[in-house]
Scaffold this motif. Structure first.
Motif, PDB file in Angstrom:
ATOM      1  N   THR A  95      96.537  32.452 -78.631  1.00 22.87           N
ATOM      2  CA  THR A  95      95.345  32.407 -77.546  1.00 22.87           C
ATOM      3  C   THR A  95      95.642  32.645 -75.997  1.00 22.87           C
ATOM      4  O   THR A  95      94.984  33.029 -75.304  1.00 22.87           O
ATOM      5  CB  THR A  95      94.670  30.834 -77.503  1.00 22.87           C
ATOM      6  OG1 THR A  95      95.805  30.020 -77.228  1.00 22.87           O
ATOM      7  CG2 THR A  95      94.211  30.538 -78.823  1.00 22.87           C
ATOM      8  N   ARG A 110      84.319  34.855 -75.115  1.00 19.84           N
ATOM      9  CA  ARG A 110      83.956  34.240 -76.348  1.00 19.84           C
ATOM     10  C   ARG A 110      84.676  35.110 -77.451  1.00 19.84           C
ATOM     11  O   ARG A 110      84.534  36.291 -77.608  1.00 19.84           O
ATOM     12  CB  ARG A 110      82.601  34.165 -76.604  1.00 19.84           C
ATOM     13  CG  ARG A 110      81.998  33.603 -75.419  1.00 19.84           C
ATOM     14  CD  ARG A 110      80.321  33.500 -75.337  1.00 19.84           C
ATOM     15  NE  ARG A 110      79.682  32.469 -74.341  1.00 19.84           N
ATOM     16  CZ  ARG A 110      79.207  31.314 -74.637  1.00 19.84           C
ATOM     17  NH1 ARG A 110      79.271  30.919 -75.845  1.00 19.84           N
ATOM     18  NH2 ARG A 110      78.815  30.696 -73.715  1.00 19.84           N
ATOM     19  N   ASP A 111      84.964  34.397 -78.534  1.00 15.55           N
ATOM     20  CA  ASP A 111      85.571  35.334 -79.640  1.00 15.55           C
ATOM     21  C   ASP A 111      84.295  36.167 -80.251  1.00 15.55           C
ATOM     22  O   ASP A 111      84.609  36.851 -81.290  1.00 15.55           O
ATOM     23  CB  ASP A 111      86.178  34.322 -80.754  1.00 15.55           C
ATOM     24  CG  ASP A 111      85.431  33.338 -81.312  1.00 15.55           C
ATOM     25  OD1 ASP A 111      84.110  33.046 -81.191  1.00 15.55           O
ATOM     26  OD2 ASP A 111      85.773  32.213 -82.062  1.00 15.55           O
ATOM     27  N   ILE A 115      86.013  41.877 -78.067  1.00 17.72           N
ATOM     28  CA  ILE A 115      87.539  41.779 -77.829  1.00 17.72           C
ATOM     29  C   ILE A 115      88.297  42.835 -77.902  1.00 17.72           C
ATOM     30  O   ILE A 115      89.226  43.209 -77.170  1.00 17.72           O
ATOM     31  CB  ILE A 115      88.047  40.526 -78.392  1.00 17.72           C
ATOM     32  CG1 ILE A 115      87.227  39.222 -77.799  1.00 17.72           C
ATOM     33  CG2 ILE A 115      89.597  40.302 -78.087  1.00 17.72           C
ATOM     34  CD1 ILE A 115      87.443  37.830 -78.593  1.00 17.72           C
ATOM     35  N   TYR A 243      87.503  38.244 -84.623  1.00 20.54           N
ATOM     36  CA  TYR A 243      88.348  37.190 -83.761  1.00 20.54           C
ATOM     37  C   TYR A 243      87.964  35.979 -84.125  1.00 20.54           C
ATOM     38  O   TYR A 243      86.549  35.646 -83.915  1.00 20.54           O
ATOM     39  CB  TYR A 243      88.260  37.659 -82.354  1.00 20.54           C
ATOM     40  CG  TYR A 243      89.129  38.940 -82.164  1.00 20.54           C
ATOM     41  CD1 TYR A 243      90.520  38.978 -81.566  1.00 20.54           C
ATOM     42  CD2 TYR A 243      88.767  40.278 -82.735  1.00 20.54           C
ATOM     43  CE1 TYR A 243      91.306  40.085 -81.126  1.00 20.54           C
ATOM     44  CE2 TYR A 243      89.307  41.392 -82.250  1.00 20.54           C
ATOM     45  CZ  TYR A 243      90.510  41.243 -81.555  1.00 20.54           C
ATOM     46  OH  TYR A 243      91.330  42.596 -81.408  1.00 20.54           O
ATOM     47  N   TYR A 244      88.731  34.928 -84.248  1.00 20.52           N
ATOM     48  CA  TYR A 244      88.463  33.574 -84.378  1.00 20.52           C
ATOM     49  C   TYR A 244      89.245  32.639 -83.547  1.00 20.52           C
ATOM     50  O   TYR A 244      90.629  32.645 -83.858  1.00 20.52           O
ATOM     51  CB  TYR A 244      88.736  33.103 -86.036  1.00 20.52           C
ATOM     52  CG  TYR A 244      87.346  33.896 -86.678  1.00 20.52           C
ATOM     53  CD1 TYR A 244      86.142  33.263 -87.091  1.00 20.52           C
ATOM     54  CD2 TYR A 244      87.783  35.211 -87.162  1.00 20.52           C
ATOM     55  CE1 TYR A 244      85.372  33.903 -87.799  1.00 20.52           C
ATOM     56  CE2 TYR A 244      86.847  35.808 -88.011  1.00 20.52           C
ATOM     57  CZ  TYR A 244      85.536  35.215 -88.266  1.00 20.52           C
ATOM     58  OH  TYR A 244      84.607  35.962 -89.134  1.00 20.52           O
ATOM     59  N   PHE A 245      88.888  32.247 -82.466  1.00 21.26           N
ATOM     60  CA  PHE A 245      89.829  31.264 -81.669  1.00 21.26           C
ATOM     61  C   PHE A 245      89.793  29.870 -82.311  1.00 21.26           C
ATOM     62  O   PHE A 245      88.856  29.363 -82.523  1.00 21.26           O
ATOM     63  CB  PHE A 245      88.870  30.883 -80.189  1.00 21.26           C
ATOM     64  CG  PHE A 245      88.934  32.417 -79.395  1.00 21.26           C
ATOM     65  CD1 PHE A 245      89.805  33.370 -79.651  1.00 21.26           C
ATOM     66  CD2 PHE A 245      88.231  32.211 -78.479  1.00 21.26           C
ATOM     67  CE1 PHE A 245      89.857  34.434 -78.831  1.00 21.26           C
ATOM     68  CE2 PHE A 245      87.865  33.406 -77.480  1.00 21.26           C
ATOM     69  CZ  PHE A 245      88.846  34.632 -77.868  1.00 21.26           C
ATOM     70  N   LEU A 305      88.668  30.303 -72.821  1.00 23.26           N
ATOM     71  CA  LEU A 305      88.049  30.802 -74.020  1.00 23.26           C
ATOM     72  C   LEU A 305      87.016  29.636 -74.500  1.00 23.26           C
ATOM     73  O   LEU A 305      86.882  28.768 -74.291  1.00 23.26           O
ATOM     74  CB  LEU A 305      89.370  30.416 -75.170  1.00 23.26           C
ATOM     75  CG  LEU A 305      90.412  31.414 -75.163  1.00 23.26           C
ATOM     76  CD1 LEU A 305      91.168  31.540 -73.888  1.00 23.26           C
ATOM     77  CD2 LEU A 305      91.437  31.345 -76.371  1.00 23.26           C
ATOM     78  N   PRO A 307      85.347  29.256 -78.215  1.00 29.41           N
ATOM     79  CA  PRO A 307      85.353  29.402 -79.751  1.00 29.41           C
ATOM     80  C   PRO A 307      83.776  29.400 -80.044  1.00 29.41           C
ATOM     81  O   PRO A 307      83.130  28.487 -79.889  1.00 29.41           O
ATOM     82  CB  PRO A 307      86.370  28.393 -80.313  1.00 29.41           C
ATOM     83  CG  PRO A 307      86.003  27.117 -79.170  1.00 29.41           C
ATOM     84  CD  PRO A 307      85.796  27.829 -77.978  1.00 29.41           C
ATOM     85  N   ASN A 309      82.921  31.649 -83.356  1.00 29.36           N
ATOM     86  CA  ASN A 309      82.816  32.196 -84.752  1.00 29.36           C
ATOM     87  C   ASN A 309      83.329  31.287 -85.609  1.00 29.36           C
ATOM     88  O   ASN A 309      82.643  30.965 -86.962  1.00 29.36           O
ATOM     89  CB  ASN A 309      83.935  33.353 -84.806  1.00 29.36           C
ATOM     90  CG  ASN A 309      83.286  34.732 -84.583  1.00 29.36           C
ATOM     91  OD1 ASN A 309      81.924  35.098 -84.502  1.00 29.36           O
ATOM     92  ND2 ASN A 309      83.918  35.711 -84.103  1.00 29.36           N
TER      93      ASN A 309
END
Length: 354
Positions: A95, A110-111, A115, A243-245, A305, A307, A309
């Motif tokens: 991250t 945001r994911d 990105i 993309y996944y935070f 950030l 999250p 997703n």
């Protein structure tokens, strides 16, 4: 028909914990899959040999060996949970790439945002960002899906794998504090500035954007959720949109360091229960053994950030900031009990002069 899953870094903190999570599953799609675990050494092969999975000794830097392993074992899904940087599968990013200290210039992210395009604009100066780009592009060329899990630098909790049970960041601060009898912190506690327009004038305000964090049990639950959906062939964002935070909460560094200082002082392992400030980034890098180029990002990163997703997939982390801060003494105790592995995944990022 069950699918073949390959977990790399299966003797590591995250990879080993993911493997333990998968092996413990008795319902859902994961028990229908054949689990393959890639490790580096023969000792690690022996450590994992009793888990009922196919353990493979593999050097991920040897492309021919990796390809042969994937073809020979008919691998469908690859989980890159090692420090080498995904056939259908997921890879672990960090991250800190999406913080100002990590070179991110776009502010809140945001994911679900574009990105990949922004990372392309920033170029490949950071090795992990370069990996993100390569994985998406190569997966697209090969016609397979890829998923990028951005893992927080602050990953806490005792790992459940057979080998490495400690993360990198907090244990290294504990080791360094004990060695030098002093707990240090940076002069910044994850507070970022933002400009707002009030009455026609720009006013600068500070917002608390402490580093993202996640407990190891929440991380392994997210990996399992992703693999379940891949096996079930459920459609969800991948590739440029994948993309996944993996951010469950935030970890205010000054509070973390205060907790470490109090815990170590109560055990007589540091001289004071007060925290000192690093004199320079160079000092922090030398004491911690982290690359100077990235040490500030690793120790102060903010990052706006958001999250989205992972939550849409149904990820429901069990840990929050309050529970995390209350567990700092447990983190210290884990280092004192389990500290047998001193190597850090950040060694690969060090420059020759570091």
């Amino acid at each position: 028909m069950g699918q073949n899953v390959l977990i790399t870094g299966a003797a590591g903190y995250i990879g080993g914990s993911v493997l333990a999570e998968f092996v413990s599953r008795t319902s859902g799609s994961i028990p229908t899959a054949k689990i393959n675990a890639a490790v580096r050494s023969e000792d690690q092969v022996q450590s994992l040999s009793g888990l009922g999975v196919n353990v493979i000794q593999l050097d991920l830097s040897e492309e021919a060996d990796v390809l042969e392993t994937i073809l020979r074992n008919d691998i469908d899904i690859v989980l890159l949970a090692s420090d080498a940087k995904a056939l259908t599968g997921s890879q672990s990013s960090v991250t800190t790439l999406f913080s100002e200290e990590g070179g991110w210039i776009y502010g809140e992210v945001r994911d679900t945002d574009s990105i990949f395009e922004k990372e392309k604009e920033l170029g490949e100066s950071h090795p992990v960002r370069q990996t993100n780009i390569v994985v998406v592009e190569e997966a697209s060329r090969q016609g397979v899906a890829s998923y990028n899990l951005a893992i927080p630098t602050v990953s806490d909790g005792r790992g459940s794998g057979e080998c490495r049970k400690l993360s990198v960041s907090i244990p290294q601060y504990v080791r360094t504090s004990i060695k030098h009898k002093t707990v240090y912190r940076f002069d910044k506690d994850g507070v970022s500035s933002s400009a707002t327009l009030v009455g026609g004038k720009s006013q600068c305000t500070n917002t608390n954007q402490s580093p993202p964090a996640a407990h190891i049990s929440d991380l392994t639950a997210l990996y399992a959720l992703l693999v379940e959906k891949i096996i079930q062939q459920e459609p969800f964002p991948s590739g440029k949109n994948g993309y996944y935070f993996a951010m469950a909460h935030r970890a205010p560094w000054w509070d973390v360091m205060d907790g470490i200082a109090k815990s170590l002082h109560a055990r007589g392992l540091v001289d004071e229960d007060r925290v000192q400030v690093w004199q320079s980034d160079k000092m922090a890098a030398e004491y911690l053994g982290f690359p100077e180029l990235y040490v500030r990002a690793m120790g102060t990163s903010t990052g706006e950030l958001v999250p989205v997703n992972a939550n849409r997939l149904g990820w429901e982390p069990k840990w929050d900031k309050e529970r995390f801060l209350e567990s700092i003494d447990d983190e210290v105790q884990a280092v004192l009990e389990l500290d047998t592995v001193k190597a850090t995944v950040f060694d690969a990022l060090k420059t020759p002069s570091a």
